[in-house]
Design a protein around this motif. Structure first.
Motif, PDB file in Angstrom:
ATOM      1  N   ALA A  64      17.670  21.412 -13.504  1.00 49.76           N
ATOM      2  CA  ALA A  64      16.152  21.215 -13.294  1.00 49.76           C
ATOM      3  C   ALA A  64      15.782  20.100 -14.030  1.00 49.76           C
ATOM      4  CB  ALA A  64      15.625  22.722 -13.555  1.00 49.76           C
ATOM      5  N   VAL A  65      14.529  19.505 -13.214  1.00 48.18           N
ATOM      6  CA  VAL A  65      13.841  18.356 -13.794  1.00 48.18           C
ATOM      7  C   VAL A  65      13.008  18.839 -15.162  1.00 48.18           C
ATOM      8  CG1 VAL A  65      11.790  16.807 -13.488  1.00 48.18           C
ATOM      9  CG2 VAL A  65      13.507  17.348 -11.614  1.00 48.18           C
ATOM     10  N   TYR A  66      12.897  17.968 -16.214  1.00 43.95           N
ATOM     11  CA  TYR A  66      12.357  18.171 -17.237  1.00 43.95           C
ATOM     12  C   TYR A  66      11.522  16.989 -17.663  1.00 43.95           C
ATOM     13  CZ  TYR A  66      15.961  15.414 -19.480  1.00 43.95           C
ATOM     14  OH  TYR A  66      16.732  14.424 -19.950  1.00 43.95           O
ATOM     15  N   THR A  77      18.003  27.709  -7.533  1.00 45.49           N
ATOM     16  CA  THR A  77      16.755  27.479  -7.501  1.00 45.49           C
ATOM     17  C   THR A  77      15.577  28.060  -8.047  1.00 45.49           C
ATOM     18  OG1 THR A  77      16.187  28.624  -5.486  1.00 45.49           O
ATOM     19  CG2 THR A  77      17.248  26.553  -4.969  1.00 45.49           C
ATOM     20  N   TRP A  78      14.335  27.698  -8.153  1.00 43.70           N
ATOM     21  CA  TRP A  78      13.332  28.485  -8.882  1.00 43.70           C
ATOM     22  C   TRP A  78      13.154  29.787  -8.475  1.00 43.70           C
ATOM     23  CZ3 TRP A  78      10.380  28.801 -13.130  1.00 43.70           C
ATOM     24  CH2 TRP A  78       8.970  29.491 -12.790  1.00 43.70           C
ATOM     25  N   ALA A  79      13.329  30.058  -7.265  1.00 47.08           N
ATOM     26  CA  ALA A  79      13.156  31.186  -6.693  1.00 47.08           C
ATOM     27  C   ALA A  79      13.930  32.557  -7.208  1.00 47.08           C
ATOM     28  CB  ALA A  79      13.351  31.288  -5.256  1.00 47.08           C
ATOM     29  N   ASP A  80      14.944  32.095  -7.872  1.00 49.67           N
ATOM     30  CA  ASP A  80      15.989  32.836  -8.256  1.00 49.67           C
ATOM     31  C   ASP A  80      16.429  32.603  -9.787  1.00 49.67           C
ATOM     32  OD1 ASP A  80      16.551  34.170  -5.781  1.00 49.67           O
ATOM     33  OD2 ASP A  80      17.729  32.353  -5.154  1.00 49.67           O
ATOM     34  N   CYS A  81      15.760  31.757 -10.339  1.00 51.20           N
ATOM     35  CA  CYS A  81      16.199  31.417 -11.772  1.00 51.20           C
ATOM     36  C   CYS A  81      15.832  32.595 -12.742  1.00 51.20           C
ATOM     37  CB  CYS A  81      15.823  30.135 -12.156  1.00 51.20           C
ATOM     38  SG  CYS A  81      14.211  30.046 -12.545  1.00 51.20           S
ATOM     39  N   SER A  82      16.398  32.736 -13.840  1.00 54.89           N
ATOM     40  CA  SER A  82      16.102  33.801 -14.827  1.00 54.89           C
ATOM     41  C   SER A  82      14.700  33.341 -15.333  1.00 54.89           C
ATOM     42  CB  SER A  82      17.019  33.819 -15.804  1.00 54.89           C
ATOM     43  OG  SER A  82      17.236  32.789 -16.638  1.00 54.89           O
ATOM     44  N   LEU A  83      14.073  32.013 -15.534  1.00 53.09           N
ATOM     45  CA  LEU A  83      13.130  31.885 -16.187  1.00 53.09           C
ATOM     46  C   LEU A  83      11.784  32.207 -15.440  1.00 53.09           C
ATOM     47  CD1 LEU A  83      11.420  30.353 -18.323  1.00 53.09           C
ATOM     48  CD2 LEU A  83      12.046  28.297 -17.533  1.00 53.09           C
ATOM     49  N   PHE A 118      21.989  25.896 -17.135  1.00 55.57           N
ATOM     50  CA  PHE A 118      22.489  27.009 -18.060  1.00 55.57           C
ATOM     51  C   PHE A 118      23.301  26.181 -19.263  1.00 55.57           C
ATOM     52  CE2 PHE A 118      26.763  29.447 -19.188  1.00 55.57           C
ATOM     53  CZ  PHE A 118      26.005  30.524 -19.664  1.00 55.57           C
ATOM     54  N   ARG A 119      23.788  25.110 -19.157  1.00 58.62           N
ATOM     55  CA  ARG A 119      24.378  24.420 -20.249  1.00 58.62           C
ATOM     56  C   ARG A 119      23.532  23.183 -20.281  1.00 58.62           C
ATOM     57  NH1 ARG A 119      27.068  27.951 -23.170  1.00 58.62           N
ATOM     58  NH2 ARG A 119      28.814  28.773 -21.974  1.00 58.62           N
ATOM     59  N   TYR A 120      23.341  22.557 -21.699  1.00 57.14           N
ATOM     60  CA  TYR A 120      22.444  21.492 -21.684  1.00 57.14           C
ATOM     61  C   TYR A 120      23.202  20.174 -22.023  1.00 57.14           C
ATOM     62  CZ  TYR A 120      19.627  25.546 -22.297  1.00 57.14           C
ATOM     63  OH  TYR A 120      18.853  26.797 -22.015  1.00 57.14           O
ATOM     64  N   PRO A 141      16.247  28.949 -21.430  1.00 50.98           N
ATOM     65  CA  PRO A 141      17.227  28.500 -20.421  1.00 50.98           C
ATOM     66  C   PRO A 141      16.389  28.382 -19.237  1.00 50.98           C
ATOM     67  CG  PRO A 141      18.137  30.782 -20.992  1.00 50.98           C
ATOM     68  CD  PRO A 141      16.909  30.327 -22.272  1.00 50.98           C
ATOM     69  N   TYR A 142      16.728  27.548 -18.550  1.00 55.32           N
ATOM     70  CA  TYR A 142      16.175  27.820 -16.827  1.00 55.32           C
ATOM     71  C   TYR A 142      16.824  28.773 -16.380  1.00 55.32           C
ATOM     72  CZ  TYR A 142      14.535  25.970 -12.409  1.00 55.32           C
ATOM     73  OH  TYR A 142      13.794  26.045 -11.065  1.00 55.32           O
ATOM     74  N   ASN A 143      18.153  29.205 -16.590  1.00 51.29           N
ATOM     75  CA  ASN A 143      18.891  30.295 -16.083  1.00 51.29           C
ATOM     76  C   ASN A 143      20.025  30.839 -16.899  1.00 51.29           C
ATOM     77  OD1 ASN A 143      19.025  31.755 -13.361  1.00 51.29           O
ATOM     78  ND2 ASN A 143      20.824  30.623 -12.836  1.00 51.29           N
TER      79      ASN A 143
END
Length: 208
Positions: free
Chosen positions: A163-165, A48-54, A180-182, A39-41
């Motif tokens: 997030a962009v993919y 944002t990217w700065a704080d995401c779990s990924l 978080f959810r897809y 997951p991204y987060n």
């Protein structure tokens, strides 16, 4: 100076990497294939990217899989995290990363051919997808475990819950998928998971 060709595949840390750029004795490399799903987060809400779990995972657990010698060759960089050009969602603060994901600009304008005209001249019909007929889509497609699959960029989607993919056919889902959810019900045939694919990128010293 060690010289490689752009697009050449090299081995590092047990993975095959595509060389995207070379500056002196350093090279920007990205895994040739999707190497896992994540997951991204790990929680709902704006991110944002700065704080995401990924990002935390790539610069922590994933980075620590490399040997000390390999880690010494990975060069930390300051990444600019721009807002989404179509939706103005926040890119967030600049980040210092050892390992990262590419952003929209890098994928659209620099490393897979130049499709910047499609990014800068959005048509009224382009609400969610970048451009299905873009000539460079085929260069962005990737596989995971032998099957075509979608993979994350670090850029925000139409809001900061997305997030962009990159779709399996290489088209860019610039509206994004849920961090978080897809929104996709497609399940990977070997993993039974619908999470996005991960293609890490890093700057590597070519002097071993």
């Amino acid at each position: 100076m060690t010289k490689f060709d752009i697009g050449e595949i090299m081995s590092f840390g047990g993975y095959d990497w595509r060389i995207l750029d070379q500056q002196g004795n350093t090279a920007l490399i990205m895994t040739e294939d999707i190497i896992e799903q994540q997951p991204y987060n790990n929680y709902t809400g704006d991110v944002t990217w700065a704080d995401c779990s990924l990002r935390k995972y790539l610069n922590g657990e994933f980075y620590n899989r490399f040997t000390m010698d390999e880690q010494s060759r990975i060069i930390p960089v300051m990444n600019k995290n721009q807002d989404n050009q179509w939706y103005s969602s926040r890119g967030g603060e600049d980040t210092r990363d050892y390992i990262f994901l590419l952003n929209i600009e890098e994928v659209v304008c620099k490393y897979f051919g130049d499709s910047s005209k499609n990014l800068e001249n959005r048509s009224a019909k382009q609400r969610y997808w970048f451009q299905k007929k873009d000539e460079n889509n085929s260069k962005r497609g990737s596989k995971f475990d032998g099957y075509v699959w979608w993979w994350w960029l670090r850029s925000p989607g139409r809001d900061n819950k997305r997030a962009v993919y990159i779709h399996g056919d290489g088209n860019i889902g610039i509206q994004g998928n849920g961090t978080f959810r897809y929104s996709s019900n497609t399940i990977h045939p070997t993993t039974g998971d619908n999470s996005g694919g991960v293609r890490p990128a890093l700057w590597l010293s070519l002097e071993s």
